[in-house]
Design an enzyme around this catalytic site. Structure first.
Site, PDB file in Angstrom:
ATOM      1  N   LYS A  13       0.840  -1.211   0.000  1.00 42.91           N
ATOM      2  CA  LYS A  13       0.000   0.000   0.000  1.00 42.91           C
ATOM      3  C   LYS A  13       0.875   1.261   0.000  1.00 42.91           C
ATOM      4  O   LYS A  13       0.711   2.133  -0.843  1.00 42.91           O
ATOM      5  CB  LYS A  13      -0.931   0.005   1.225  1.00 42.91           C
ATOM      6  N   ARG A  88      -9.723   0.418   8.756  1.00 43.19           N
ATOM      7  CA  ARG A  88      -9.285  -0.965   8.918  1.00 43.19           C
ATOM      8  C   ARG A  88     -10.045  -1.691  10.006  1.00 43.19           C
ATOM      9  O   ARG A  88      -9.530  -2.638  10.604  1.00 43.19           O
ATOM     10  CB  ARG A  88      -7.775  -1.061   9.078  1.00 43.19           C
ATOM     11  N   ARG A 127      11.801  -4.968   5.284  1.00 41.48           N
ATOM     12  CA  ARG A 127      11.535  -3.540   5.044  1.00 41.48           C
ATOM     13  C   ARG A 127      12.412  -2.660   5.932  1.00 41.48           C
ATOM     14  O   ARG A 127      12.649  -2.957   7.097  1.00 41.48           O
ATOM     15  CB  ARG A 127      10.068  -3.223   5.333  1.00 41.48           C
ATOM     16  N   ARG A 160      11.361  -0.809  11.266  1.00 45.27           N
ATOM     17  CA  ARG A 160      10.257  -0.405  12.143  1.00 45.27           C
ATOM     18  C   ARG A 160      10.164  -1.396  13.290  1.00 45.27           C
ATOM     19  O   ARG A 160      10.365  -2.589  13.105  1.00 45.27           O
ATOM     20  CB  ARG A 160       8.943  -0.444  11.350  1.00 45.27           C
TER      21      ARG A 160
END
Ligand code: AP5
Ligand code: MG
Ligand code: ZN
Length: 216
Positions: A13, A88, A127, A160
């Protein structure tokens, strides 16, 4: 135009949102990014959000909807936004449909990015995210510059805190239980475009544009 980019954690996304928002001429509104900005700035909202995010759970609906209401009240959002990661939960969905409907606006499209759970784990644990501008990278498929810094702004990129395997599993559970049911509610109300999210970043971008009738 109000458009929703929907899909599980790691489906791409955030990666796809900038080009799409630019083409649509609307701002990209990602609740996760806004919460992380509050975290970096050490606000009370950031502290509250952290306690949920670090465990892979959703921040409470009321807090999240308040945040989105104030973002939608800004001038640049009047004509539309690209939502990423919001709504969500089913209560968030009904809140936003009502909020837009009250001023004669509506969700025009939903793009549902589909990626298998098995691929998601590798995408998320690999990531890396810029500490300054929030740009995202992947150690294999989209690495930052040779020094490990952000290609866009030169600042360090880090993993993260919620991108560990353990937290990702909890995020996937939250997605299945609370987020996925939104799709069922959307079908029949808003055009839902299912898009295969597996392939190169460019291939997926072209699929999204074509689903929305935009020239790639
Ligand atoms: P949020 O930040 O929204 O995270 P998420 O939904 O879990 O999604 P991600 O950002 O992890 O994935 P993405 O789909 O954006 O993938 P990306 O493009 O980065 O939310 C975080 C937390 O905030 C939540 O857990 C919750 O606590 C809270 N929160 C946020 N919104 C909320 C709300 N509305 N209500 C309540 N709580 C809320 O891609 C992932 C990786 O894959 C990247 O490394 C990328 O480089 C790579 N990649 C992307 N596309 C491809 C491709 N085609 N091929 C190969 N690699 C690719
Ligand atoms: Mg994201
Ligand atoms: Zn950066």
């Amino acid at each position: 135009m109000f458009v929703l980019l929907f899909g599980p954690p790691g489906s791409g996304k955030g990666t796809q949102a900038s080009a799409l928002a630019e083409r649509l001429g609307v701002p990209h509104v990602a609740t996760g990014d806004i919460f992380r900005k509050h975290l970096r700035e050490g606000t009370a909202l950031g502290q509250l959000a952290r306690s949920y995010m670090d465990r892979g759970q959703l921040v409470p609906d009321l807090v999240t909807c308040d945040l989105v209401a104030s973002r939608l009240g800004e001038n640049d959002a009047a004509g539309g936004v690209l939502f990423d990661g919001f709504p969500r939960s089913v209560p968030q969905l009904y809140w936003v449909l009502g909020h837009l409907g009250a001023t004669g606006r509506s969700l025009a499209h939903v793009v549902n990015l589909q990626v298998d759970d098995r691929l998601i784990l590798g995408r998320i644990t690999g990531r890396r995210t810029c500490t300054n501008c929030g740009a995202t990278y992947h150690v294999d498929s989209a690495p930052p510059d040779a020094d490990g810094n952000c290609t866009r702004c030169g600042k360090p990129v880090v993993q993260r805190k919620d991108d560990t395997e353990e937290v990702v599993r909890d995020r996937l559970v939250a997605y299945a239980a609370q987020t996925f049911p939104c799709l069922e509610q959307l079908v029949g109300r808003v055009p839902v475009h299912n898009v295969d999210g597996v392939g190169s970043i460019e291939e997926v971008r072209v699929r999204i544009f074509s689903a929305l009738g935009l020239q790639a």
